[in-house]
Design an enzyme around this catalytic site. Structure first.
Site, PDB file in Angstrom:
ATOM      1  N   ASP A  57       0.818  -1.213   0.000  1.00  0.00           N
ATOM      2  CA  ASP A  57       0.000   0.000   0.000  1.00  0.00           C
ATOM      3  C   ASP A  57       0.854   1.266   0.000  1.00  0.00           C
ATOM      4  O   ASP A  57       0.316   2.369  -0.073  1.00  0.00           O
ATOM      5  CB  ASP A  57      -0.957  -0.006   1.201  1.00  0.00           C
ATOM      6  N   ASP A  61     -10.536  -6.433  11.375  1.00  0.00           N
ATOM      7  CA  ASP A  61     -10.419  -7.867  11.598  1.00  0.00           C
ATOM      8  C   ASP A  61     -11.500  -8.388  12.543  1.00  0.00           C
ATOM      9  O   ASP A  61     -12.171  -9.379  12.260  1.00  0.00           O
ATOM     10  CB  ASP A  61      -9.029  -8.204  12.141  1.00  0.00           C
TER      11      ASP A  61
END
Length: 731
Positions: free
Chosen positions: A140, A445
């Site tokens: 990223d 998550d």
């Protein structure tokens, strides 16, 4: 033979000593009830001083009781899993499914490329058929430095993988292995061992030299066509999709030095544009899910953070024992391994090991319905990440997955897959909602794992004797506090939203699992009761207001009983799972520090967010430290060094309690004949305990002169705040 075929691939065992824990919980509950009886029966009258302080203390204790109940539910029935990899090999060795491995990185300065490729090499070298492994790196940061490191890793893997098999290397992370391994004595093996080590050191030096330079040289640029992509890159936040298949596992020429096939290796930097929200790690993971579905489309997906290298080459086989078990495997959505760290000091100065969480609490999750997803070291069934709901008729066709043919050359695949990682691909789709990892939360998550469980899937926690993954823990106090601020803020964000387990999980997951989630979702609001308890009793001591029973009063017994029993259990639990007494003391300190700073800011940032004043931000924890910082960390010297607002709060609370402790002792000494000390014994002990636990803060304020001490300006500021609070309490 028939008996072997019918045996399970894993077994589940209850934790030992549960009867003792249940007895402890019952005794502690009785003690808490007696404390509440005392609080209610002895509320000061309206005209008496300290009435509101007393009521506030009672409410704080009531909150602590609620949270203790949650922690007790978590610990009530932990379970542990054990696998039989030999049975898996016996039945399925020729039919093992493909596994896609996702490694995520975001910044080459914070997450050095050398560290990233060590993780990549460790998962490429799994004890698993290499033609069935596909490793994807999501960058990223969109950095050509990281791409160069991956290019070097793809070359070194041709030597490293056969070396790992020949020497039975553990761990299969080159840096970790050569740091601890002893050179073989046999001359021929010693020569080969030394040669591979030199090749690794040379590769490492080239990568670090290029990283330090900060750019790719013309000579390196000519090594691979992929570097041409960076000609069009405007910045790390504004660039096209960059996708390079560095090793194509389908290519007959993609072999190591011994002629054995290599795993597929893919580099991906998804498209970034300023006008599009990229959704941080969740967005990166979703892009990887889509891209991998076109290239390898393996039914099992493992995701790891770039600093969490594989420490156990058998982990894939361990995970498959759960997915491929004939009786219970069809209901398993994901298998979570514990988060462990390689750089923990003996006494764990910042309480980063998470030992109790990983050894007790997550095992408690498993006993109550399934562990939460903690973002790394997790094996997923691809179907679950793509939004599939579980049904009793679900049965994976492993042969179908294995026989799937992927058409198109490497270059064609690269071009056709780029659109899957474009900014606009997810518009008007269910990605980030019902498909992939969920968006809009700092802890993507946890919320994703909860959603998978609510769709009917079972999650499994597997904690092998040899840890599956090892990462890097924060090496400074501020890093640790910021990390926990993000965790607590994201967890409370879930609790305060429509994704609260009691809402989204109603009639979908067990009530005890809904309660279990609250052990983390309620971290942030814990700050209120904790801040009250570390300030108000101390200020009341300074003012001469007693909030606890006299030492000669029988009502002192429930307080003493609860305090001693609770702390004794905490110490025993900590030491039982590998800690030390000093490590436990550091854990108590960090418990206080996190609740009064990280959780405090996490709580109020959530409130501001709900009111529309702020938006979520994602902070990457640095994975590299300066030499002097590392040295102090290894010596277990607490690192301050900046004028953080968090440090201002810690210093103010430490000084406030020091002033109150001195004032309280002065009052006791002055009135020793009237036995005034009997009324304030518990308050003096509480205040003194807070002073004792803050010794590193006093050292940073007044006694240390190194660069890691607290700045003088912060000392003045904190002193003024503490004196002002004392003056208000007195007058």
């Amino acid at each position: 033979m028939g008996k072997i075929e019918n045996l399970p691939l894993f077994v589940t065992k209850l934790a030992k000593g549960r009867i003792l824990f249940h007895l402890y919980a019952l005794l502690l509950f009785l003690g808490i009830c007696l404390i509440f009886v005392y609080r209610i029966r002895h509320i000061p009258r309206k005209e008496e001083d300290g009435r509101w302080a007393w009521i506030g203390l009672f409410l704080s204790e009531l909150w602590f009781c609620v949270y203790w109940f949650v922690t007790t539910v978590v610990r009530w029935n932990p379970i542990y899993r054990y696998t039989f990899k030999d049975r898996l090999s016996h039945r399925y060795e020729k039919a093992l499914p493909g596994v896609d491995i996702f490694v995520c990185t975001a910044d080459p300065m914070i997450e050095p490329p050398v560290m990233v490729i060590n993780t990549v090499l460790s998962v490429m070298a799994y004890d698993y058929p290499p033609e069935k492994l596909s490793v994807y790196l999501s960058d990223d940061g969109g950095s050509d430095l990281t791409f160069y490191a991956m290019l070097e890793a793809s070359r070194f893997s041709k030597i490293w993988l056969p070396f790992c098999k020949k020497f039975k290397v553990e761990p299969r992370c080159p840096e970790a292995y050569f740091h601890t391994a002893v050179e073989p004595q046999e001359p021929v093996m010693s020569k080969e061992w030394s040669t591979v080590k030199i090749l690794y050191e040379d590769m490492k030096k080239r990568i670090e030299t290029t990283t330090k330079l900060g750019r790719i040289t013309e000579e390196i640029h000519k090594e691979h066509k992929g570097f041409n992509e960076w000609i069009l890159v405007t910045s790390r936040r504004d660039h096209q999709t960059i996708l390079e298949i560095l090793i194509d596992g389908r290519d007959p020429k993609a072999v190591d030095i011994e002629g054995q096939p290599l795993p597929t290796l893919v580099y991906l930097a998804r498209e970034k544009r300023p006008q599009y929200h990229h959704h941080f790690k969740a967005g990166a993971m979703n892009a990887l899910i889509r891209v991998s579905s076109r290239i390898s489309n393996s039914p099992i997906i493992l995701n790891v953070d770039c600093d969490m290298y594989s420490n156990n080459s058998k982990s894939v086989r361990d995970a498959l024992c759960f997915f491929m078990d004939e009786e219970k495997g069809n209901e398993v959505g994901y298998v979570q391994f514990p988060q462990a760290f390689e750089n923990i000091t003996k006494n764990d100065v910042y309480s980063s090991s998470l030992n109790v969480i990983m050894e007790v609490e997550i095992a408690g999750f498993d006993g109550n319905g399934g562990p939460c997803y903690i973002g790394t070291g997790c094996f997923h069934r691809r179907d679950t990440l793509c939004g599939l709901k579980h049904s009793k008729d679900y049965k994976p066709d492993w042969k179908r997955w294995n026989n799937r043919e992927v058409e198109g050359s490497t270059s064609v695949q690269e071009e056709t897959c780029k659109v899957l990682a474009s900014c606009s691909y997810e518009e008007n789709t269910q990605w980030g909602k019902e498909m992939g990892l969920k968006y809009g939360c700092l802890v993507e998550d946890v919320i994703t794992g909860l959603a998978i469980q609510c769709r009917g899937w079972r999650s499994i926690y597997f904690n092998p004797e040899r840890k599956g993954f090892l990462g890097v823990a924060p090496t400074t106090l501020l890093q640790s506090l910021i990390q926990h601020k993000r965790w607590s803020e994201g967890d409370f964000q879930i609790f305060a939203s429509s994704h609260c387990p009691f809402l989204i999980g109603y009639k979908k997951i067990p009530l005890k699992l809904q309660i279990t989630y609250c052990v983390y979702l309620l971290w942030a609001p814990n700050c209120l009761a904790t801040l009250y308890y570390v300030t108000v009793p101390s200020l009341c001591l300074l003012r001469g207001i007693s909030l606890f029973p006299e030492i000669s009063n029988l009502w002192i017994l429930p307080f003493a009983f609860v305090i001693i029993l609770h702390r004794a259990y905490s110490l025993g639990e900590f030491v039982w799972f590998g800690g030390t007494f000093l490590g436990w003391w550091n854990d108590q300190r960090m418990w206080l520090f996190k609740r009064t700073t990280s959780h405090f800011f996490g709580f109020f940032d959530n409130i501001l967010k709900l009111l529309g004043f702020t938006k979520s931000g994602f902070v990457i924890t640095t994975k590299v430290a300066e030499d002097d910082v590392s040295q102090r960390y290894e010596q277990e010297v607490m690192e301050f060094g900046t004028s953080s607002t968090m440090f201002t709060i810690l210093s103010t609370l430490a000084l406030l309690n020091a002033f109150c402790f001195v004032g309280g002792l002065k009052r006791v000494i002055a009135d020793v004949e009237t036995l005034v000390w009997e009324r304030f014994t518990l308050q003096i002990l509480l205040c003194g305990l807070i002073v004792l636990i803050n010794l590193p803060v006093y050292q940073g304020l007044f006694f240390r002169k190194d660069v890691a001490s607290l700045p003088t300006s912060l000392t003045y500021r904190s002193t003024i705040f503490a004196l002002l609070a004392c003056a208000i309490a007195l007058y």
